[in-house]
Design an enzyme around this catalytic site. Structure first.
Site, PDB file in Angstrom:
ATOM      1  N   GLY A  67       0.811  -1.221   0.000  1.00 60.35           N
ATOM      2  CA  GLY A  67       0.000   0.000   0.000  1.00 60.35           C
ATOM      3  C   GLY A  67       0.839   1.264   0.000  1.00 60.35           C
ATOM      4  O   GLY A  67       0.508   2.254  -0.663  1.00 60.35           O
ATOM      5  N   CYS A  68       1.948   1.230   0.726  1.00 60.95           N
ATOM      6  CA  CYS A  68       2.816   2.413   0.814  1.00 60.95           C
ATOM      7  C   CYS A  68       3.543   2.663  -0.501  1.00 60.95           C
ATOM      8  O   CYS A  68       3.771   3.816  -0.884  1.00 60.95           O
ATOM      9  CB  CYS A  68       3.794   2.266   1.972  1.00 60.95           C
ATOM     10  SG  CYS A  68       2.930   2.137   3.556  1.00 60.95           S
ATOM     11  N   THR A  69       3.869   1.604  -1.212  1.00 60.40           N
ATOM     12  CA  THR A  69       4.486   1.746  -2.530  1.00 60.40           C
ATOM     13  C   THR A  69       3.477   2.324  -3.524  1.00 60.40           C
ATOM     14  O   THR A  69       3.807   3.238  -4.280  1.00 60.40           O
ATOM     15  CB  THR A  69       5.027   0.390  -3.012  1.00 60.40           C
ATOM     16  OG1 THR A  69       6.098   0.004  -2.137  1.00 60.40           O
ATOM     17  CG2 THR A  69       5.524   0.449  -4.444  1.00 60.40           C
ATOM     18  N   ALA A  72       3.084   6.027  -2.667  1.00 58.18           N
ATOM     19  CA  ALA A  72       4.266   6.799  -3.063  1.00 58.18           C
ATOM     20  C   ALA A  72       4.269   7.020  -4.576  1.00 58.18           C
ATOM     21  O   ALA A  72       4.555   8.133  -5.043  1.00 58.18           O
ATOM     22  CB  ALA A  72       5.544   6.085  -2.620  1.00 58.18           C
TER      23      ALA A  72
END
Length: 182
Positions: A67-69, A72
């Protein structure tokens, strides 16, 4: 867990959990920390960043997770739109700076900075820490140049963070009084 409002007229959606983020129109806590942009470490100070325009601060759980990728990449793709609206973007996680040096290049595509908050002081001051875990929740803020929070949006899904923060930045831009000639 989704909630938020724009102090500029959107309706609020009440939180579904006990997670409490900063409320709109509250004063954003000032802080200084080490950040990485394109693998280069810099000193970030919120007060200084606000002198240049609104700031999007988005908290995320951990660098290099799915999710963070996604989030970003989405923010990196939208940097030109944020810059056109006069805003800067900084992600914040409780990861160490060495990990963020790599994340800022590969996943943030050297387009914006990520701030290291390994002790969680900033994350706690923004009420963005996950209970019982040493990581931030996925919470985005838009902070106006006067230091006030104009948008709070929390959702563990990365899908709407860019869209909502960009809309809030554009709304700020549309309510800004015309500048007087100097």
């Amino acid at each position: 867990m989704v909630f938020g409002s724009i102090a500029l007229g959107a309706s609020a959606v009440l939180p579904q959990t006990a997670h409490a983020a900063l409320e709109t129109n509250s004063l954003a806590p000032d802080f200084s920390a080490t950040a990485s942009i394109g693998g280069h470490e810099i000193s970030f100070h919120l007060k200084e960043a606000l002198q240049k325009g609104p700031v999007v601060l988005y908290f995320y759980p951990a660098a290099f997770t799915k999710g963070c990728t996604i989030e970003a990449h989405d923010f990196a793709d939208a940097v030109p739109d944020f810059k056109a609206a006069g805003a800067s973007i900084f992600g914040i996680s409780m990861d160490p700076i060495a990990k963020l040096d790599k994340f800022s290049v590969s996943e943030c595509r050297s387009a914006f900075g990520v701030i290291a908050d390994p002790d969680g002081k900033i994350t706690n001051s923004y009420k963005a820490k996950m209970p019982l875990l040493h990581m931030a929740s996925r919470t985005s803020y838009v902070i106006a140049q006067n230091g006030r929070v104009v948008l709070t949006y929390a959702s563990m899904s990365p899908d709407e963070h860019v869209e909502r923060t960009l809309a809030a930045v554009k709304a700020l831009q549309n309510t800004k009084p015309p500048s007087s000639p100097q």
